[in-house]
Design an enzyme around this catalytic site. Structure first.
Site, PDB file in Angstrom:
ATOM      1  N   SER A   1      38.322  20.611  53.367  1.00  0.00           N
ATOM      2  CA  SER A   1      37.890  19.493  53.537  1.00  0.00           C
ATOM      3  C   SER A   1      38.484  18.791  52.587  1.00  0.00           C
ATOM      4  O   SER A   1      38.409  17.484  52.535  1.00  0.00           O
ATOM      5  CB  SER A   1      36.517  19.681  52.967  1.00  0.00           C
ATOM      6  OG  SER A   1      36.066  20.350  51.895  1.00  0.00           O
ATOM      7  N   ASN A   2      39.109  19.304  51.308  1.00  0.00           N
ATOM      8  CA  ASN A   2      39.669  18.287  50.324  1.00  0.00           C
ATOM      9  C   ASN A   2      41.009  17.823  50.907  1.00  0.00           C
ATOM     10  O   ASN A   2      41.261  16.677  50.684  1.00  0.00           O
ATOM     11  CB  ASN A   2      39.943  19.201  49.071  1.00  0.00           C
ATOM     12  CG  ASN A   2      38.995  19.082  48.155  1.00  0.00           C
ATOM     13  OD1 ASN A   2      38.503  18.407  47.542  1.00  0.00           O
ATOM     14  ND2 ASN A   2      38.018  20.142  48.180  1.00  0.00           N
TER      15      ASN A   2
ATOM     16  N   ARG B   1      44.516  31.893  45.123  1.00  0.00           N
ATOM     17  CA  ARG B   1      45.556  32.745  44.491  1.00  0.00           C
ATOM     18  C   ARG B   1      45.761  32.616  43.290  1.00  0.00           C
ATOM     19  O   ARG B   1      45.660  31.520  42.781  1.00  0.00           O
ATOM     20  CB  ARG B   1      46.994  32.639  45.531  1.00  0.00           C
ATOM     21  CG  ARG B   1      46.974  32.512  46.755  1.00  0.00           C
ATOM     22  CD  ARG B   1      47.051  34.149  47.457  1.00  0.00           C
ATOM     23  NE  ARG B   1      48.317  34.772  46.675  1.00  0.00           N
ATOM     24  CZ  ARG B   1      48.594  36.335  46.829  1.00  0.00           C
ATOM     25  NH1 ARG B   1      47.606  36.990  47.276  1.00  0.00           N
ATOM     26  NH2 ARG B   1      49.558  36.655  46.083  1.00  0.00           N
ATOM     27  N   ILE B   2      45.856  33.842  42.543  1.00  0.00           N
ATOM     28  CA  ILE B   2      46.255  33.597  41.129  1.00  0.00           C
ATOM     29  C   ILE B   2      47.956  33.726  41.368  1.00  0.00           C
ATOM     30  O   ILE B   2      48.644  34.329  42.076  1.00  0.00           O
ATOM     31  CB  ILE B   2      45.957  35.076  40.512  1.00  0.00           C
ATOM     32  CG1 ILE B   2      44.382  35.033  40.195  1.00  0.00           C
ATOM     33  CG2 ILE B   2      46.700  35.018  39.046  1.00  0.00           C
ATOM     34  CD1 ILE B   2      43.800  36.280  39.727  1.00  0.00           C
TER      35      ILE B   2
ATOM     36  N   HIS C   1      38.741  22.572  40.624  1.00  0.00           N
ATOM     37  CA  HIS C   1      37.967  23.688  40.391  1.00  0.00           C
ATOM     38  C   HIS C   1      36.494  23.363  40.485  1.00  0.00           C
ATOM     39  O   HIS C   1      36.314  22.263  39.660  1.00  0.00           O
ATOM     40  CB  HIS C   1      38.355  24.341  39.102  1.00  0.00           C
ATOM     41  CG  HIS C   1      37.581  25.636  38.860  1.00  0.00           C
ATOM     42  ND1 HIS C   1      37.825  26.756  39.367  1.00  0.00           N
ATOM     43  CD2 HIS C   1      36.414  25.833  37.985  1.00  0.00           C
ATOM     44  CE1 HIS C   1      36.867  27.508  38.852  1.00  0.00           C
ATOM     45  NE2 HIS C   1      35.958  27.194  38.076  1.00  0.00           N
TER      46      HIS C   1
ATOM     47  N   GLU D   1      47.679  29.417  32.467  1.00  0.00           N
ATOM     48  CA  GLU D   1      46.091  29.662  32.151  1.00  0.00           C
ATOM     49  C   GLU D   1      45.334  29.309  33.258  1.00  0.00           C
ATOM     50  O   GLU D   1      45.051  28.196  33.634  1.00  0.00           O
ATOM     51  CB  GLU D   1      45.856  28.994  30.920  1.00  0.00           C
ATOM     52  CG  GLU D   1      44.532  29.821  30.227  1.00  0.00           C
ATOM     53  CD  GLU D   1      44.050  28.809  29.227  1.00  0.00           C
ATOM     54  OE1 GLU D   1      42.965  28.910  29.060  1.00  0.00           O
ATOM     55  OE2 GLU D   1      44.627  27.961  28.693  1.00  0.00           O
ATOM     56  N   LEU D   2      44.735  30.473  33.832  1.00  0.00           N
ATOM     57  CA  LEU D   2      43.973  30.093  35.042  1.00  0.00           C
ATOM     58  C   LEU D   2      42.828  29.267  35.023  1.00  0.00           C
ATOM     59  O   LEU D   2      42.040  29.392  33.906  1.00  0.00           O
ATOM     60  CB  LEU D   2      43.370  31.694  35.591  1.00  0.00           C
ATOM     61  CG  LEU D   2      42.527  31.774  36.803  1.00  0.00           C
ATOM     62  CD1 LEU D   2      43.280  31.347  37.994  1.00  0.00           C
ATOM     63  CD2 LEU D   2      41.754  32.797  36.888  1.00  0.00           C
ATOM     64  N   ASP D   3      42.669  28.228  35.725  1.00  0.00           N
ATOM     65  CA  ASP D   3      41.630  27.347  35.469  1.00  0.00           C
ATOM     66  C   ASP D   3      41.521  26.693  33.988  1.00  0.00           C
ATOM     67  O   ASP D   3      40.456  26.206  33.512  1.00  0.00           O
ATOM     68  CB  ASP D   3      40.363  27.678  35.875  1.00  0.00           C
ATOM     69  CG  ASP D   3      40.169  28.200  37.153  1.00  0.00           C
ATOM     70  OD1 ASP D   3      40.946  27.853  38.248  1.00  0.00           O
ATOM     71  OD2 ASP D   3      39.529  29.274  37.485  1.00  0.00           O
TER      72      ASP D   3
HETATM   73  C1  GAR Z   1      36.414  23.688  47.099  1.00  0.00           C
HETATM   74  O1  GAR Z   1      35.208  23.589  46.756  1.00  0.00           O
HETATM   75  C2  GAR Z   1      37.266  23.897  45.842  1.00  0.00           C
HETATM   76  O2  GAR Z   1      36.504  23.077  44.557  1.00  0.00           O
HETATM   77  C3  GAR Z   1      37.089  25.285  45.656  1.00  0.00           C
HETATM   78  O3  GAR Z   1      37.561  25.915  46.828  1.00  0.00           O
HETATM   79  C4  GAR Z   1      37.026  24.700  47.908  1.00  0.00           C
HETATM   80  C5  GAR Z   1      37.810  24.417  48.930  1.00  0.00           C
HETATM   81  O4  GAR Z   1      37.236  23.816  49.892  1.00  0.00           O
HETATM   82  N1  GAR Z   1      38.333  25.938  44.818  1.00  0.00           N
HETATM   83  C6  GAR Z   1      38.356  27.017  44.029  1.00  0.00           C
HETATM   84  O5  GAR Z   1      37.318  27.557  43.870  1.00  0.00           O
HETATM   85  C7  GAR Z   1      39.486  27.151  43.214  1.00  0.00           C
HETATM   86  N2  GAR Z   1      39.203  28.264  42.011  1.00  0.00           N
HETATM   87  P1  GAR Z   1      38.182  23.234  51.085  1.00  0.00           P
HETATM   88  O6  GAR Z   1      39.014  24.119  51.424  1.00  0.00           O
HETATM   89  O7  GAR Z   1      37.096  22.695  51.972  1.00  0.00           O
HETATM   90  O8  GAR Z   1      38.689  21.975  50.406  1.00  0.00           O
END
Ligand code: GAR
Length: 221
Positions: free
Chosen positions: A18-19, A96-97, A114, A148-150
């Protein structure tokens, strides 16, 4: 930037996309001056790949399960990304990390989104954890990716209210609407040459951003 003078952007996904769609829509309505040059998924048959195909963007799968270890997967992913010569790599739900080699290779040229008000709630299940912690506000952060993760420097953060009636799903929906606003915004800043990572900080139009990034408060229900 590319010969069309637009930033070349590669988007990495693992799921619904969706993003990614928010970026595709921004290109379509000409509010986003970028070329979406490729979408790469580490999972086959996800909806984000269909969105890419529908928008005539090259869509590739690099299935992490076919690699012996994280290092070899990341090496192959780097080679695939670099074959598109991107100015910016956008992680859009890419679950993925990443190895330090990968993050170093794209330092200052890679964003992540995030779903929390970082530095709060790094990792998974952020919406439930925000509810359980009794947070009055929750939200989403776009940040530069570092080892650094996130943890890389924040660019922009949008917050929404948390209601006592919320469950993780209703809160996630409210947060996602903001995701689709702030990710195109951050990408646009970068594409226009207004946003840089300098000395480990996000710098917008020559001014260092605060540690939590540019702040947007939404009161939508
Ligand atoms: C989103 O909500 C994004 O913030 C999250 O995954 C979703 C993907 O949605 N990302 C994380 O959790 C990263 N740690 P999308 O595939 O519909 O864009």
């Amino acid at each position: 930037m590319s010969s069309t003078n637009k930033a070349r952007v590669v988007v990495l996904i693992s799921g619904s996309g969706s993003n990614l769609q928010a970026l595709i829509d921004g290109v379509a309505d000409k509010s986003l001056p970028i070329d979406l040059v490729a979408v790469i998924s580490n999972r086959p048959e996800v909806m984000g790949l269909e969105r890419a195909v529908k928008a005539n963007i090259p869509a590739e799968v690099l299935d992490h399960k076919t690699f012996a270890d994280r290092e070899r997967f990341d090496q192959a992913l780097m080679a695939m990304i670099d074959s598109y010569h991107p100015d910016l790599v956008v992680l859009a739900g890419f679950m993925r990390i990443l190895t330090p080699e990968f993050t170093q290779h794209y330092l200052g040229k890679m964003f992540n989104i995030h779903p929390s008000l970082l530095p709060k709630f790094q990792g998974l299940h952020t919406h439930q954890r925000a509810i359980d912690a009794g947070e009055k506000r929750h939200g989403v952060t776009v940040h530069f990716v570092t080892a650094e993760l996130d943890g890389g420097p924040a660019i922009v953060q949008a917050s929404v209210p948390v209601f006592t009636s919320d469950d993780a799903s209703s809160l996630a929906k409210r947060v996602q609407r903001q995701e689709h606003v702030i990710y195109p915004l951050a990408v646009k800043w970068f594409a226009q040459g207004d946003l840089h990572m300098i000395d480990g900080k996000s710098v917008l139009k020559g001014e260092p951003l605060p540690p939590s990034g540019f702040q947007i408060e939404s009161d939508e229900t």
